[in-house]
Each structure stands twice: as structure tokens, then as C-alpha cells.
Design an enzyme around this catalytic site. Structure first.
Site, short mmCIF file in Angstrom:
data_model
loop_
_atom_site.label_atom_id
_atom_site.label_comp_id
_atom_site.label_asym_id
_atom_site.label_seq_id
_atom_site.Cartn_x
_atom_site.Cartn_y
_atom_site.Cartn_z
N GLU A 1 0.80 -1.15 -0.12
CA GLU A 1 -0.03 -0.14 -0.07
C GLU A 1 0.89 1.37 -0.03
O GLU A 1 1.81 1.35 0.84
CB GLU A 1 -0.74 -0.05 1.17
CG GLU A 1 -1.76 1.23 1.45
CD GLU A 1 -2.42 1.37 2.71
OE1 GLU A 1 -3.53 1.80 2.88
OE2 GLU A 1 -1.98 0.45 3.74
N LYS B 1 -9.97 2.07 -0.99
CA LYS B 1 -10.24 1.71 0.29
C LYS B 1 -11.31 1.94 0.87
O LYS B 1 -11.65 3.07 1.15
CB LYS B 1 -8.80 2.03 1.14
CG LYS B 1 -8.55 1.56 2.35
CD LYS B 1 -7.27 2.05 3.11
CE LYS B 1 -6.82 1.49 4.29
NZ LYS B 1 -5.37 2.15 4.75
N CYS C 1 -5.08 -3.00 3.56
CA CYS C 1 -4.69 -2.94 4.64
C CYS C 1 -5.77 -2.83 5.82
O CYS C 1 -6.31 -3.95 6.18
CB CYS C 1 -3.82 -1.50 4.98
SG CYS C 1 -2.65 -1.28 6.27
#
Length: 290
Positions: free
Chosen positions: A43, A109, A142
Site C-alpha cells: 500500500e 479502500k 490494509c
């Protein structure tokens, strides 16, 4: 055909432009591991977390450069994520680039790491993509995996491999490794988690199989992780259970148990009492810096 070669690149990075070194690393992997079909990075590996490096997608230099790299080597490329600027908002976005250099999907995300990932707007859509002749892949970033609903969405959409670019620099990395294994087992899939190495991250990337077994766990420093995965193994585990044991995806499919917390009208006094998301306060009463 159900096999694919995937190389995770756990690379050192600064909070700035790392694209030249990343391109050199991808070039080296393509030369040395010619059987690799897909390359995955961590990321924010290319440009760091500073919003001043945000770019439009499409139309930005980041995607154009990595599209050219993917086409040159004829590989699938998930070059981590970058900060995307769109309509006055910022998103933490991972593009999926095919061997022809085409961006076939972009995943935003869904759970920015608040209160620290300030100014980033959550994405709203789960993303899967198909590698012809191999199988279906899902993308997660993440902190998303701390919310099991995001992974449930991917497995329900048929994802057999979850690609998970990560940037973790904190002491909870061991907890995240446990979560990778647990998600791989509960969703009966490969989970390919690639973290960034120092100074931005603590490395320790991990790849787990559909029984939660560890296929590889990296150290803290730069590491190249080339693996050959067979998705027929995932299909067997989903059909028959890992070593003939549980079949959780089928049980979830067949369940009639209601979950009130997922109803739009549901309210939780317990969660409401937690208060707003904020930076933890100092134990001595000293004010923390904004």
C-alpha cells in the site's frame, strides 16, 4: 489451467517518490522469474501517504507508468495503491493492470485508518477481477481486513485469492498476520498480503492458504516473494473442507440466522457510548499533538 505465479515485492520506501526503484525491482523480477504472471506491491509504496502526491485516476502519471511496465513484461500488476484525487476528494486507490497494460479495475479502500488517515474518503464498492483460465481475485487494502464484512463481500463474489497491499509500521503487525490466517481459513481462499519494508513499514508480509496455513512469512527487510499457487486446491477445500473438515462458505450460504446489527434501522447503545474516533490521549493528562 488453475495455476498462477505471483510475486510479492516487499520493498523499502520513503514517504515520497519511489517509482524509479520500484520499476527496477519489477524489471529484475521479470528477468529472473520468467514464470511469474502477477506482481503485487504494498500500500502507498510508490508515492507514500502525503496527499500532495495525489493524482487523478485515470489520467495520472502513476497509472500510465505502471501500465507501460505491465505491458512491457506481459504481467498482471497491482502496484500497491496511491492517493487518488477526484472531484475534490481523496481516495486510497489500488489499480489492477492486465498484461496488455489496461487498467481493468480500481479499488478504493473502504476503511481508511482513522483517526490517522485523515482527509481520505472511504470507497463504497468491493472489487473482483478474473484472470482468464485461472480464477477470480479480490482486492483489499490494509485496514479493510479489520472489518470482516469487506472480506465476506469478496468471497460471496467468488474471490479465490485476496490480494492485500498493506502499509503497517506499528507494533500490531503480529495481530495482522493472525488476521490474514483467520480470514484465509474462514473464507477458504489464498490471502496474499504484501507490506512495505523500512523506513515506512515493518515488512513481515504473509501469504496464507485456504486452511489458514502459512505458505510464507517474510522478515522485516526488503524481500521478493515469488510463489506458485494452484487455485484447484482452493476449489477442493471449498467443496470438501480443509483436510475433510469444515465447509464454512456453504454453512454461511445455507444459514437462516438473522443478524440484526446489519439492518439499516439497527442502533447500538454500546457502540454509541464509545464516542467519536480520535487520537488517544496521554495517560498523564498532557495534551497530545494535533
Amino acid at each position: 489451467m488453475s495455476k498462477i505465479g505471483i510475486a510479492g515485492l516487499q520493498l523499502e520506501a520513503i514517504n515520497g517518490d519511489n517509482t524509479d526503484s520500484i520499476e527496477a525491482e519489477i524489471d529484475a523480477v521479470a528477468r529472473r522469474y520468467q514464470w511469474v504472471d502477477m506482481v503485487v506491491l504494498g500500500e502507498l509504496n510508490a508515492l507514500g501517504s502525503n496527499l500532495k502526491f495525489a493524482q487523478p485516476m485515470p489520467g495520472g502519471e502513476f497509472e500510465a507508468r505502471f501500465s507501460e511496465i505491465a505491458k512491457r513484461h506481459g504481467i498482471w500488476l497491482i502496484p500497491g495503491s496511491i492517493m487518488e484525487k477526484s472531484g475534490g476528494q481523496y481516495f486510497n486507490t489500488a489499480p489492477v493492470i492486465n498484461p496488455d497494460g489496461e487498467v481493468i479495475a480500481r479499488y478504493r479502500k473502504q476503511f481508511p485508518w482513522l483517526p490517522y488517515e485523515n482527509g481520505v474518503t472511504p470507497g463504497t464498492e468491493a472489487v473482483v477481477f478474473d484472470v482468464p483460465g485461472v480464477g477470480r481475485f479480490g482486492v483489499s487494502i490494509c485496514y479493510d481486513m479489520w472489518f470482516p464484512e469487506t472480506l465476506r463481500a469478496l468471497s460471496c463474489m467468488g474471490a479465490e485469492v485476496i490480494i492485500h497491499p498493506t502499509l503497517t509500521s506499528t507494533i500490531d503487525r503480529e495481530v495482522e498476520q493472525c488476521m490474514v490466517r483467520a480470514h484465509a481459513a474462514s473464507h477458504q481462499c489464498y490471502f496474499f498480503d504484501v507490506n512495505v519494508a523500512g523506513p515506512l513499514g515493518v515488512g513481515q508480509s504473509i501469504v496464507a492458504g485456504p486452511g489458514g496455513e502459512v505458505i510464507h512469512c517474510a522478515g522485516r527487510d526488503r524481500e521478493i516473494i515469488p510463489l506458485r499457487l494452484d487455485l484447484s486446491y482452493v476449489r477442493d477445500v471449498r467443496a470438501n473442507g480443509w483436510h475433510g473438515l469444515g465447509q464454512p462458505l456453504k454453512s454461511f450460504r445455507d444459514s437462516t440466522v438473522p443478524f440484526p446489527c446489519y439492518e439499516k434501522s439497527y442502533s447500538s447503545p454500546a457502540l454509541d457510548a464509545l464516542g467519536p474516533i480520535k487520537v488517544a490521549e496521554a495517560e498523564t493528562g498532557r495534551k497530545t499533538r494535533e
